[in-house]
Design a protein around this motif. Structure first.
Motif, short mmCIF file in Angstrom:
data_model
loop_
_atom_site.label_atom_id
_atom_site.label_comp_id
_atom_site.label_asym_id
_atom_site.label_seq_id
_atom_site.Cartn_x
_atom_site.Cartn_y
_atom_site.Cartn_z
N GLN A 145 -40.56 -17.77 -6.17
CA GLN A 145 -41.54 -18.19 -6.00
C GLN A 145 -40.98 -19.70 -6.82
OE1 GLN A 145 -41.93 -14.92 -6.41
NE2 GLN A 145 -43.36 -15.17 -5.09
N ASP A 146 -39.48 -20.57 -6.82
CA ASP A 146 -39.16 -21.50 -7.49
C ASP A 146 -40.15 -22.85 -6.99
OD1 ASP A 146 -37.41 -23.33 -5.49
OD2 ASP A 146 -37.91 -21.01 -4.68
N PRO A 147 -40.79 -23.31 -7.75
CA PRO A 147 -41.15 -24.69 -7.80
C PRO A 147 -40.62 -25.68 -6.81
CG PRO A 147 -40.28 -25.35 -9.63
CD PRO A 147 -40.05 -23.30 -9.10
N VAL A 148 -39.05 -25.48 -6.53
CA VAL A 148 -38.63 -26.83 -5.65
C VAL A 148 -39.16 -26.04 -4.55
CG1 VAL A 148 -35.99 -27.55 -4.71
CG2 VAL A 148 -36.39 -27.13 -6.84
N ALA A 186 -47.57 -21.44 -3.25
CA ALA A 186 -46.54 -20.80 -4.34
C ALA A 186 -46.80 -19.29 -4.37
CB ALA A 186 -47.87 -21.20 -5.23
N PHE A 187 -47.66 -18.52 -3.26
CA PHE A 187 -47.50 -17.31 -3.03
C PHE A 187 -46.87 -16.51 -2.28
CE2 PHE A 187 -51.28 -17.49 -4.65
CZ PHE A 187 -51.46 -16.31 -6.57
N GLY A 220 -33.25 -24.29 -4.54
CA GLY A 220 -33.50 -23.23 -5.24
C GLY A 220 -33.62 -22.58 -5.56
N LEU A 221 -31.47 -21.85 -4.93
CA LEU A 221 -30.96 -20.85 -5.49
C LEU A 221 -29.89 -22.01 -7.80
CD1 LEU A 221 -28.45 -18.66 -2.82
CD2 LEU A 221 -30.32 -18.13 -4.54
N GLU A 222 -29.78 -23.02 -7.57
CA GLU A 222 -29.67 -23.30 -8.35
C GLU A 222 -30.69 -23.44 -9.74
OE1 GLU A 222 -27.82 -27.79 -9.19
OE2 GLU A 222 -29.10 -28.01 -6.93
N PHE A 223 -32.03 -23.81 -9.16
CA PHE A 223 -32.80 -23.31 -10.15
C PHE A 223 -33.02 -22.16 -10.21
CE2 PHE A 223 -36.95 -22.52 -10.98
CZ PHE A 223 -38.00 -23.82 -12.34
N ALA A 234 -35.73 -13.96 4.64
CA ALA A 234 -37.05 -14.37 4.15
C ALA A 234 -37.49 -15.81 4.19
CB ALA A 234 -37.40 -13.06 2.60
N LEU A 235 -36.84 -16.34 3.24
CA LEU A 235 -36.91 -17.92 2.92
C LEU A 235 -37.15 -18.88 4.49
CD1 LEU A 235 -37.57 -19.76 0.86
CD2 LEU A 235 -35.34 -20.95 0.66
N LEU A 236 -35.90 -18.02 5.50
CA LEU A 236 -35.40 -18.64 6.59
C LEU A 236 -36.88 -18.13 8.06
CD1 LEU A 236 -32.43 -18.16 8.13
CD2 LEU A 236 -33.48 -19.82 6.64
N PHE A 237 -37.25 -16.96 7.54
CA PHE A 237 -38.99 -16.26 8.15
C PHE A 237 -40.09 -17.38 7.82
CE2 PHE A 237 -41.89 -13.38 8.98
CZ PHE A 237 -41.57 -13.60 10.83
#
Length: 332
Positions: free
Chosen positions: A219-222, A213-214, A141-144, A168-171
Motif C-alpha cells: 500500500q505504498d503510494p509509489v 490502492a487495495f 516501494g521498499l525505500e519508501f 506478491a508484487l510481481l504476481f
C-alpha cells in the motif's frame, strides 16, 4: 471418445504437467543458490532491490553486507522450496500450457483455435511485462516503506516476509496487466462496445486507482501510482482498439460508422440522423418497405349465417342488427 476415455486423457495430461512442474521446481531450487551460465543466482536477483537500499536502512548494513534474517530452523529451507516452486511454474509453463491446449483443441473450431492461440501468447507477454515492471518498482516501494521512520527504527526483514512481499508484487502486476487484454477480448466477441468504454472512461480510471490502492501488498503510494497509471494507459490502448474494431465491424456489415460513433458530441448530447440522408445508399437509411396491397374483407358472420327464408339473423324481427332468439339458437 467416450466419457471414460476423456477422463483417462485428462489424467495422462495432468500427470505430464505435474512431472514438468516437479522438474522445474528442482531446477528453481538449485538455481536459488547457484549461478548458471554466468547469470546471478535466483536469490541474488530477487534480493537485489533490497540491497539497493541505503546501508543504514538495512539490518547489519554498516559493513556493506546485504543479508536477510532467518528466525526459525526450517525457514531457509521452506523459503528456498517456495521460491523454487514459483520458478518451476514459470519454467514449465510451455509444457503444462501445451497439455491444456492439447486437451481443449479438439473441441474448438479453426477460428477459435486461432483466437485462443493469440490470446495465450499476448497474455504471456503482458504478464512478463508486468512482472518486469514490478521488479523495478520494488526498490522504490521498499525505500519508501523502510525509510519512513528510520530516525527511530531500523528495518530487519526476514527472508519469508521480504520474498513473500516481492513475489506478491510481481504476481499482482503480472495479473493486473491482463485486464486490458480481457477488455479487448470482450469487445471482439461483441459484449463490450467502444461506446460503453468511452462513456464510462472516468469511472474506469477511478476504479483502476482504487484497485491499485487495495491490491498492492505494501500500500505504498509509489507502487500504487505506477500500477494505476500503467493500467490506465493500457486501458486507453484497449479502448482505442475497441474503437477501430467496432468501425471495422460496422463497415464490414455495410453500415455507416457515423451511425454508431458520435465522437464529436459531448457526453450528455444526443446524436441525430440527418433528414437529408439518401435513402437506400450505402451507409444511409434503407428504403421504406412498400405497403402490401389490400385484400377483400371476408363477409361477416352475420351475412354468412342465414335462416331458411334467406334473411340474415335479426332482419324483420324489430331488433335491428341484433339476433333473434331463434336465430341465436341456430347459431349456437
Amino acid at each position: 471418445m467416450s466419457l471414460v476415455e476423456h477422463l483417462k486423457e485428462l489424467r495422462r495430461r495432468l500427470l505430464i504437467a505435474l512431472v514438468a512442474i516437479g522438474v522445474g521446481t528442482v531446477l528453481g531450487y538449485l538455481w536459488y543458490d547457484v549461478s548458471i551460465l554466468g547469470t546471478p543466482s535466483l536469490g541474488d536477483i530477487l534480493k537485489e532491490p533490497y540491497c539497493q537500499l541505503p546501508p543504514e536502512s538495512r539490518f547489519g548494513g554498516s559493513d556493506g553486507e546485504c543479508r536477510l534474517l532467518a528466525t526459525s530452523p526450517f525457514e531457509m529451507f521452506m523459503l528456498r522450496l517456495k521460491v523454487g516452486f514459483m520458478v518451476g511454474l514459470v519454467l514449465s509453463a510451455p509444457v503444462w500450457l501445451g497439455q491444456i491446449w492439447g486437451f481443449i483443441t479438439p473441441g474448438l473450431k479453426k477460428n477459435e483455435k486461432r483466437w485462443t492461440r493469440s490470446f495465450a501468447s499476448i497474455a504471456t507477454l503482458l504478464f512478463a511485462f508486468g512482472a518486469v515492471l514490478a521488479y523495478f518498482v520494488l526498490s522504490f516501494g521498499l525505500e519508501f516503506l523502510l525509510t519512513i521512520g528510520d530516525n527511530a527504527q531500523i528495518a530487519a526483514l526476514n527472508g519469508t516476509e521480504y520474498f513473500s512481499f516481492a513475489l506478491a508484487l510481481l504476481f499482482i502486476f503480472g495479473v493486473s496487466f491482463e485486464v486490458p487484454l480481457i477488455t479487448a477480448m470482450l469487445n471482439i466477441v461483441g459484449i463490450l462496445p467502444y461506446q460503453v468504454l468511452k462513456e464510462k472512461r472516468r469511472i474506469i480510471i477511478m476504479v483502476l486507482f482504487l484497485f491499485a490502492a487495495f491490491i498492492t501488498p505494501g500500500q505504498d503510494p509509489v507502487s500504487m501510482v505506477i500500477l494505476a497509471v500503467s493500467l490506465c494507459l493500457m486501458m486507453e490502448i484497449a479502448t482505442q482498439f475497441a474503437r477501430v474494431n467496432d468501425r471495422r465491424r460496422a463497415k464490414k456489415a455495410g453500415l455507416s460508422p457515423d451511425a454508431f460513433f458520435t465522437d464529436d458530441l459531448d457526453d450528455e448530447e444526443g446524436s441525430h440522423i440527418s433528414a437529408a440522408a439518401p435513402l437506400g445508399s450505402d451507409g444511409g437509411l434503407e428504403s421504406p418497405t412498400p405497403v402490401a396491397p389490400t385484400r377483400p374483407v371476408n363477409a361477416s358472420r352475420k351475412e354468412r349465417i342465414r335462416d331458411d327464408s334467406g334473411r340474415a339473423p335479426g332482419e324483420g324481427t324489430g331488433y335491428g342488427n341484433s339476433y333473434g332468439s331463434g336465430d341465436l339458437d341456430d347459431i349456437l
